[in-house]
Enzyme design. Structure first.
Site, PDB file in Angstrom:
ATOM      1  N   LYS A   1       0.670  -1.218   0.094  1.00 29.17           N
ATOM      2  CA  LYS A   1       0.039   0.052   0.011  1.00 29.17           C
ATOM      3  C   LYS A   1       0.880   1.311  -0.024  1.00 29.17           C
ATOM      4  O   LYS A   1       0.584   2.247  -0.621  1.00 29.17           O
ATOM      5  CB  LYS A   1      -0.871   0.125   1.386  1.00 29.17           C
ATOM      6  CG  LYS A   1      -1.890  -0.777   1.519  1.00 29.17           C
ATOM      7  CD  LYS A   1      -2.967  -0.778   2.277  1.00 29.17           C
ATOM      8  CE  LYS A   1      -2.403  -0.632   3.677  1.00 29.17           C
ATOM      9  NZ  LYS A   1      -2.088  -1.863   4.324  1.00 29.17           N
TER      10      LYS A   1
ATOM     11  N   ARG B   1      -9.552   0.917   8.937  1.00 31.59           N
ATOM     12  CA  ARG B   1      -9.177  -0.391   9.317  1.00 31.59           C
ATOM     13  C   ARG B   1     -10.167  -1.337  10.362  1.00 31.59           C
ATOM     14  O   ARG B   1     -10.005  -2.296  10.482  1.00 31.59           O
ATOM     15  CB  ARG B   1      -7.886  -0.166  10.109  1.00 31.59           C
ATOM     16  CG  ARG B   1      -6.805  -0.675   9.367  1.00 31.59           C
ATOM     17  CD  ARG B   1      -5.614  -0.353  10.350  1.00 31.59           C
ATOM     18  NE  ARG B   1      -4.401  -1.254   9.976  1.00 31.59           N
ATOM     19  CZ  ARG B   1      -3.321  -0.586   9.371  1.00 31.59           C
ATOM     20  NH1 ARG B   1      -3.515   0.512   8.876  1.00 31.59           N
ATOM     21  NH2 ARG B   1      -2.256  -1.176   9.329  1.00 31.59           N
TER      22      ARG B   1
ATOM     23  N   ARG C   1      11.395  -6.211   4.765  1.00 33.27           N
ATOM     24  CA  ARG C   1      11.297  -4.586   4.998  1.00 33.27           C
ATOM     25  C   ARG C   1      11.785  -4.340   6.499  1.00 33.27           C
ATOM     26  O   ARG C   1      12.300  -3.253   6.735  1.00 33.27           O
ATOM     27  CB  ARG C   1       9.664  -4.121   5.007  1.00 33.27           C
ATOM     28  CG  ARG C   1       9.388  -2.940   5.234  1.00 33.27           C
ATOM     29  CD  ARG C   1       7.938  -2.550   4.861  1.00 33.27           C
ATOM     30  NE  ARG C   1       7.077  -2.764   5.954  1.00 33.27           N
ATOM     31  CZ  ARG C   1       5.925  -2.258   5.775  1.00 33.27           C
ATOM     32  NH1 ARG C   1       5.321  -2.230   4.872  1.00 33.27           N
ATOM     33  NH2 ARG C   1       5.305  -2.430   7.194  1.00 33.27           N
TER      34      ARG C   1
ATOM     35  N   ARG D   1      11.435   0.085  11.665  1.00 31.43           N
ATOM     36  CA  ARG D   1       9.960   0.003  12.313  1.00 31.43           C
ATOM     37  C   ARG D   1       9.722  -0.849  13.287  1.00 31.43           C
ATOM     38  O   ARG D   1       9.957  -2.260  13.040  1.00 31.43           O
ATOM     39  CB  ARG D   1       8.874  -0.236  11.299  1.00 31.43           C
ATOM     40  CG  ARG D   1       8.423   1.264  10.392  1.00 31.43           C
ATOM     41  CD  ARG D   1       7.251   0.977   9.496  1.00 31.43           C
ATOM     42  NE  ARG D   1       6.120   0.103  10.038  1.00 31.43           N
ATOM     43  CZ  ARG D   1       5.271   0.002   9.273  1.00 31.43           C
ATOM     44  NH1 ARG D   1       4.930   0.696   8.130  1.00 31.43           N
ATOM     45  NH2 ARG D   1       4.119  -0.538   9.851  1.00 31.43           N
TER      46      ARG D   1
ATOM     47  N   ARG E   1      -0.504  -9.019  13.443  1.00 28.50           N
ATOM     48  CA  ARG E   1      -1.041  -7.930  12.300  1.00 28.50           C
ATOM     49  C   ARG E   1      -1.954  -8.353  11.138  1.00 28.50           C
ATOM     50  O   ARG E   1      -2.821  -8.247  10.928  1.00 28.50           O
ATOM     51  CB  ARG E   1       0.332  -7.098  11.806  1.00 28.50           C
ATOM     52  CG  ARG E   1       0.820  -6.034  12.831  1.00 28.50           C
ATOM     53  CD  ARG E   1       2.039  -5.459  12.347  1.00 28.50           C
ATOM     54  NE  ARG E   1       1.934  -4.434  11.330  1.00 28.50           N
ATOM     55  CZ  ARG E   1       3.034  -4.117  10.747  1.00 28.50           C
ATOM     56  NH1 ARG E   1       4.221  -4.713  10.864  1.00 28.50           N
ATOM     57  NH2 ARG E   1       2.849  -3.286   9.622  1.00 28.50           N
TER      58      ARG E   1
HETATM   59  P1  AMP Z   1       0.711   1.002   8.813  1.00 23.12           P
HETATM   60  O1  AMP Z   1       1.952   1.708   8.457  1.00 23.12           O
HETATM   61  O2  AMP Z   1      -0.804   1.374   8.029  1.00 23.12           O
HETATM   62  O3  AMP Z   1       0.998  -0.606   8.454  1.00 23.12           O
HETATM   63  O4  AMP Z   1       0.085   1.103  10.428  1.00 23.12           O
HETATM   64  C1  AMP Z   1       1.203   0.625  11.299  1.00 23.12           C
HETATM   65  C2  AMP Z   1       0.267   0.316  12.520  1.00 23.12           C
HETATM   66  O5  AMP Z   1      -0.249   2.028  13.263  1.00 23.12           O
HETATM   67  C3  AMP Z   1      -0.726  -0.466  12.479  1.00 23.12           C
HETATM   68  O6  AMP Z   1      -0.243  -1.902  12.680  1.00 23.12           O
HETATM   69  C4  AMP Z   1      -1.553   0.129  13.668  1.00 23.12           C
HETATM   70  O7  AMP Z   1      -1.136  -0.334  15.188  1.00 23.12           O
HETATM   71  C5  AMP Z   1      -1.611   1.573  13.497  1.00 23.12           C
HETATM   72  N1  AMP Z   1      -2.614   2.088  12.583  1.00 23.12           N
HETATM   73  C6  AMP Z   1      -2.394   2.499  11.398  1.00 23.12           C
HETATM   74  N2  AMP Z   1      -3.697   2.990  11.056  1.00 23.12           N
HETATM   75  C7  AMP Z   1      -4.615   2.628  11.624  1.00 23.12           C
HETATM   76  C8  AMP Z   1      -5.976   2.707  11.717  1.00 23.12           C
HETATM   77  N3  AMP Z   1      -6.457   3.216  10.666  1.00 23.12           N
HETATM   78  N4  AMP Z   1      -6.275   2.167  12.673  1.00 23.12           N
HETATM   79  C9  AMP Z   1      -5.904   1.836  14.004  1.00 23.12           C
HETATM   80  N5  AMP Z   1      -4.514   1.699  14.106  1.00 23.12           N
HETATM   81  C10 AMP Z   1      -3.871   1.997  12.926  1.00 23.12           C
END
Ligand code: AMP
Length: 192
Positions: free
Chosen positions: A14, A89, A128, A134, A146
């Site tokens: 994404k 999400r 990654r 991260r 996740r």
């Molecule tokens: P991402 O970079 O989108 O993979 O997000 C990394 C982490 O941030 C996720 O595993 C969640 O812990 C948190 N996170 C990101 N977007 C959301 C969302 N829309 N709702 C809840 N937690 C989020």
């Protein structure tokens, strides 16, 4: 205004595809993951709260994320459209986004779902994790968590949108440019 949701499990590409799509279509990139990581970097109270969830591979509470999205939207009043990446999400977030769209007299044009099999996802995340820095990429158990959270809490969001007829499933296997072309095809079809 043209708004797009890029949807898919952690590691599906994404972020990479969003960077290319916002450039091609002149959209504002709204990645809740990026916004949360910035809050953590800035050591804000929101960031400190969010870190506890992110480090365990859990979702940050809906009200925190929704508040953040609302204010980001207000900070970009001149946007010609938004690309939502990693949001919504949960079904509660999707409902909040519907309300926000209604309030701003706009709508979601398309929901593109990137489809990648789970073993490939874990492989990509492990890779990654070597360079991203991260905390939630570093450990395979957290990555598997996740994926579980995605299946349980985020997949129902695709079902929520499927009634709208706006969902397109896109094969997320292949090269970055192949996948980008597939995504662009759906957007161009919709815009033209
Ligand atoms: P991402 O970079 O989108 O993979 O997000 C990394 C982490 O941030 C996720 O595993 C969640 O812990 C948190 N996170 C990101 N977007 C959301 C969302 N829309 N709702 C809840 N937690 C989020």
């Amino acid at each position: 205004m043209y708004n797009l949701i890029l949807f898919g499990p952690p590691g599906c590409g994404k972020g990479t595809q969003s960077d290319k799509l916002v450039e091609k279509y002149g959209l504002v990139h709204l990645s809740t993951g990026n916004l949360l990581r910035q809050e953590i970097k800035d050591k804000t109270p929101l960031g400190l709260e969010a870190k506890n969830f992110i480090d365990k591979g859990q979702l940050v509470p809906d009200e925190v994320v929704i508040g953040m999205v609302d204010s980001y939207f207000d900070q970009h009043k001149d946007a010609k459209g938004f690309l939502f990446d990693g949001f919504p999400r949960t079904v509660a977030q999707a409902k909040a986004l519907d309300k926000l769209m209604e309030l701003k007299k706009t709508e979601i044009g398309k929901v593109l779902v990137l489809d990648v099999n789970e073993e490939e996802l874990i492989k990509r995340l492990v890779l990654r994790g070597k360079t991203s820095g991260r905390s939630d990429d570093a450990d395979e158990n957290i990555q598997r968590n996740r994926q579980e959270v995605y299946k349980k809490e985020t997949l129902p969001v695709a079902a929520y949108y499927s009634k709208s007829g706006k969902v397109a499933k896109v094969d997320g296997m292949g090269s970055i440019s192949e996948i980008f072309d597939r995504l662009s095809f759906h957007i161009d079809k919709k815009i033209k």
